[in-house]
Write a protein that holds these residues in place. Structure first.
Motif, short mmCIF file in Angstrom:
data_model
loop_
_atom_site.label_atom_id
_atom_site.label_comp_id
_atom_site.label_asym_id
_atom_site.label_seq_id
_atom_site.Cartn_x
_atom_site.Cartn_y
_atom_site.Cartn_z
N GLY A 172 -34.59 51.51 7.26
CA GLY A 172 -33.75 52.65 9.09
C GLY A 172 -34.50 52.45 9.68
N ASN A 173 -35.60 51.26 9.85
CA ASN A 173 -37.16 51.41 11.17
C ASN A 173 -36.66 50.02 12.22
OD1 ASN A 173 -37.28 54.01 11.99
ND2 ASN A 173 -38.94 53.81 10.63
N ALA A 174 -35.58 49.49 11.47
CA ALA A 174 -35.03 47.66 11.28
C ALA A 174 -33.37 47.43 12.36
CB ALA A 174 -35.61 47.20 10.64
N PHE A 175 -33.73 46.25 12.92
CA PHE A 175 -31.99 46.08 12.99
C PHE A 175 -32.37 43.81 13.36
CE2 PHE A 175 -33.70 46.38 17.60
CZ PHE A 175 -32.72 45.67 18.52
N TRP A 176 -30.89 44.24 13.44
CA TRP A 176 -29.91 43.14 13.76
C TRP A 176 -29.10 42.32 13.57
CZ3 TRP A 176 -29.13 38.64 9.11
CH2 TRP A 176 -29.57 37.32 9.77
N LYS A 177 -29.01 41.62 15.02
CA LYS A 177 -27.71 42.09 15.50
C LYS A 177 -27.53 40.62 16.63
CE LYS A 177 -28.47 44.81 19.45
NZ LYS A 177 -27.36 46.39 19.57
N LYS A 178 -26.48 40.25 16.46
CA LYS A 178 -25.40 39.38 17.40
C LYS A 178 -26.27 39.61 18.81
CE LYS A 178 -22.75 36.58 14.61
NZ LYS A 178 -21.66 35.52 15.04
N GLY A 179 -26.78 38.57 19.66
CA GLY A 179 -27.06 39.09 21.22
C GLY A 179 -27.92 38.39 21.51
N ASP A 180 -29.00 38.95 22.97
CA ASP A 180 -30.09 38.61 23.62
C ASP A 180 -30.00 39.73 23.77
OD1 ASP A 180 -31.38 36.87 24.28
OD2 ASP A 180 -30.26 35.50 25.47
N TRP A 181 -31.71 39.62 24.62
CA TRP A 181 -32.55 40.21 24.79
C TRP A 181 -31.94 40.93 26.42
CZ3 TRP A 181 -34.51 43.90 22.10
CH2 TRP A 181 -34.71 42.85 21.01
N PHE A 182 -31.46 41.95 27.41
CA PHE A 182 -31.34 42.54 28.22
C PHE A 182 -32.33 41.51 29.57
CE2 PHE A 182 -31.75 44.00 32.35
CZ PHE A 182 -31.07 43.73 33.09
N ILE A 183 -33.85 41.65 29.24
CA ILE A 183 -35.14 41.25 30.20
C ILE A 183 -35.25 39.11 29.40
CG2 ILE A 183 -37.84 41.45 29.98
CD1 ILE A 183 -37.21 43.89 29.24
N PRO A 184 -35.72 38.75 30.17
CA PRO A 184 -35.55 37.03 30.68
C PRO A 184 -37.08 37.32 30.11
CG PRO A 184 -35.58 38.47 33.37
CD PRO A 184 -35.28 39.45 31.85
N PRO A 185 -36.92 35.95 29.21
CA PRO A 185 -38.26 35.57 27.95
C PRO A 185 -38.89 35.40 29.02
CG PRO A 185 -36.47 33.80 27.92
CD PRO A 185 -35.76 35.65 28.78
#
Length: 187
Positions: free
Chosen positions: A147-160
């Motif tokens: 319940g304390n995890a996630f994994w999904k398609k996409g990218d972080w909003f904050i640039p690397p």
């Protein structure tokens, strides 16, 4: 130089660069500013993270410390919430030298071993990632069953941060986070 100050300087550079481009001035100042950030703050930090990961016994994973504020901002930008408290947050990066040397099957085995080692040694820490590289099935099962995890398609909003997004296929990228709690059951 603290890491929070380094991150502040990085994002200040982006703001200054945008303003400089819009106003047509201070371009030289922006170039000197980014050079200062890269030479004085970031490269030693990356080398230290590589050394710490190697000393921990990790073969393919490099753990890069992320300030709590930025970790929370990354989670917020992904629209996800992690229940519980964490002591420290780390971004998981793959060592490019190892990735270039071995086949995908061998890298997956090393990655699984490294992630299980991290799971054993880093109780109460939050792991963040953005990758287009496959995640081992055993680790995916741990993420899905938690319940304390996630994994999904996409990218972080904050640039690397510069030079940390190594060989990522943006179309196939997935983001995720995992709070290490030993009440989680290993499969």
């Amino acid at each position: 130089m603290s890491i929070v100050f380094r991150d502040f300087l990085l994002y200040a550079y982006f703001v200054i660069a945008i303003v400089s481009a819009a106003g047509g001035s201070k371009i030289g100042f922006s170039a000197v500013f980014v050079l200062f950030i890269l030479l004085c703050a970031y490269f030693p930090l990356l080398k230290r993270a590589e050394r710490r990961s190697r000393d921990m016994g990790l073969s393919v994973v490099i753990l890069l410390w992320v300030p709590k504020f930025f970790a929370e901002l990354m989670l917020f930008s992904a629209g996800e919430r992690i229940r519980g408290r964490w002591k420290k947050a780390y971004e998981i990066h793959l060592n490019p030298a190892v990735v270039k040397t071995f086949e995908t099957k061998e890298i997956l085995q090393m990655l699984e071993r490294d992630l299980l080692l991290i799971y054993q040694k880093m109780q109460g820490d939050l792991l963040l990632w953005r990758t287009s590289f496959p995640v081992p099935a055993r680790i995916r099962a741990m993420i899905r069953g938690n319940g304390n995890a996630f994994w999904k398609k996409g990218d972080w909003f904050i640039p690397p941060f510069p030079l940390t997004s190594r060989d990522i296929d943006r179309k196939g990228a997935r983001i995720g986070a995992f709070l290490i709690e030993h009440k989680n059951v290993l499969l």
